[in-house]
Design an enzyme around this catalytic site. Sequence first.
Site, PDB file in Angstrom:
ATOM      1  N   SER A 153      51.276 -47.450   5.368  1.00 45.27           N
ATOM      2  CA  SER A 153      51.338 -48.894   5.133  1.00 45.27           C
ATOM      3  C   SER A 153      50.947 -49.154   3.695  1.00 45.27           C
ATOM      4  O   SER A 153      50.260 -48.336   3.067  1.00 45.27           O
ATOM      5  CB  SER A 153      50.382 -49.631   6.073  1.00 45.27           C
ATOM      6  OG  SER A 153      50.343 -51.024   5.781  1.00 45.27           O
ATOM      7  N   TYR A 175      41.784 -50.539   9.774  1.00 43.96           N
ATOM      8  CA  TYR A 175      43.208 -50.209   9.744  1.00 43.96           C
ATOM      9  C   TYR A 175      43.593 -49.633   8.378  1.00 43.96           C
ATOM     10  O   TYR A 175      44.258 -48.590   8.285  1.00 43.96           O
ATOM     11  CB  TYR A 175      44.037 -51.460  10.037  1.00 43.96           C
ATOM     12  CG  TYR A 175      45.520 -51.287   9.830  1.00 43.96           C
ATOM     13  CD1 TYR A 175      46.310 -50.683  10.797  1.00 43.96           C
ATOM     14  CD2 TYR A 175      46.138 -51.742   8.658  1.00 43.96           C
ATOM     15  CE1 TYR A 175      47.679 -50.517  10.612  1.00 43.96           C
ATOM     16  CE2 TYR A 175      47.499 -51.588   8.470  1.00 43.96           C
ATOM     17  CZ  TYR A 175      48.263 -50.981   9.442  1.00 43.96           C
ATOM     18  OH  TYR A 175      49.613 -50.824   9.246  1.00 43.96           O
TER      19      TYR A 175
END
Length: 259
Positions: free
Chosen positions: A143, A157
């Site tokens: 990501s 995350y």
Amino acid sequence: MFNSLQGRSAIVTGGSKGIGRGIAETLARAGVNVVITGRTQADIDATAADLADVGGSVTGVAADVSSPEDCRRVVAAAVERNGGVDIVCANAGIFPSGRLADLTPEDLEQVMGVNFKGTVYIVQAALEPLTASGHGRVIITSSITGPVTGFPGWSHYGASKAAQLGFLRTAAIELAPKKITVNAVLPGNIITEGLIEMGQTYMDQMAAAVPQGRLGSVADIGNAALFFATDEAAYITGQSLVVDGGQILPESPEALADL
């Protein structure tokens, strides 16, 4: 013109929804036989049925990638069904929100267990068939959040996604003699079920921050993964490709004001 991937075998973890489903569909359309994983058999069955006629076969195995045993079971199923494993797409991921002050050990373990450990476990489980293939490909869905940017509520995350890239670099060195490449795709904001659940206001705000003026599609990520899977990408390893419509480029919102 790329060489055909027809008849090759792939695993896509977290392939029943979202980006994983997009990757699975893109590979299947290229003639790859795909085994997807997910936690819910009903979702797996629905995706397999929807993709039944796109090209390569799509079948599924219900599995929790934070379990090494489940990862070994997924690989065994891919070998049995499709004759080996040429491509592993370590895509499964979760992104629960939680502010730093409130994170518990259980929160950290859950996110790191799926996003980071799940990546390591599925690659470990597939090493033997990837080596036997002679052109093994590992493609990690990381990501921009963590490796490049940050967002409040996603410190755990972001850490898990950055950890994937730390793993990638050394794994790429260790596996290079086996003719296995290890690369990552770093999506920006992609339209998935999870993003839609965050609401239209959030989606509009995110689209406004992208120079292209739109959110990405799962096909955008699938096409990047497909490139890394090709024979033509054989000399690319240990690399990460940002696919975000230019989202990380502006130094402030004002940079987009006159577009």
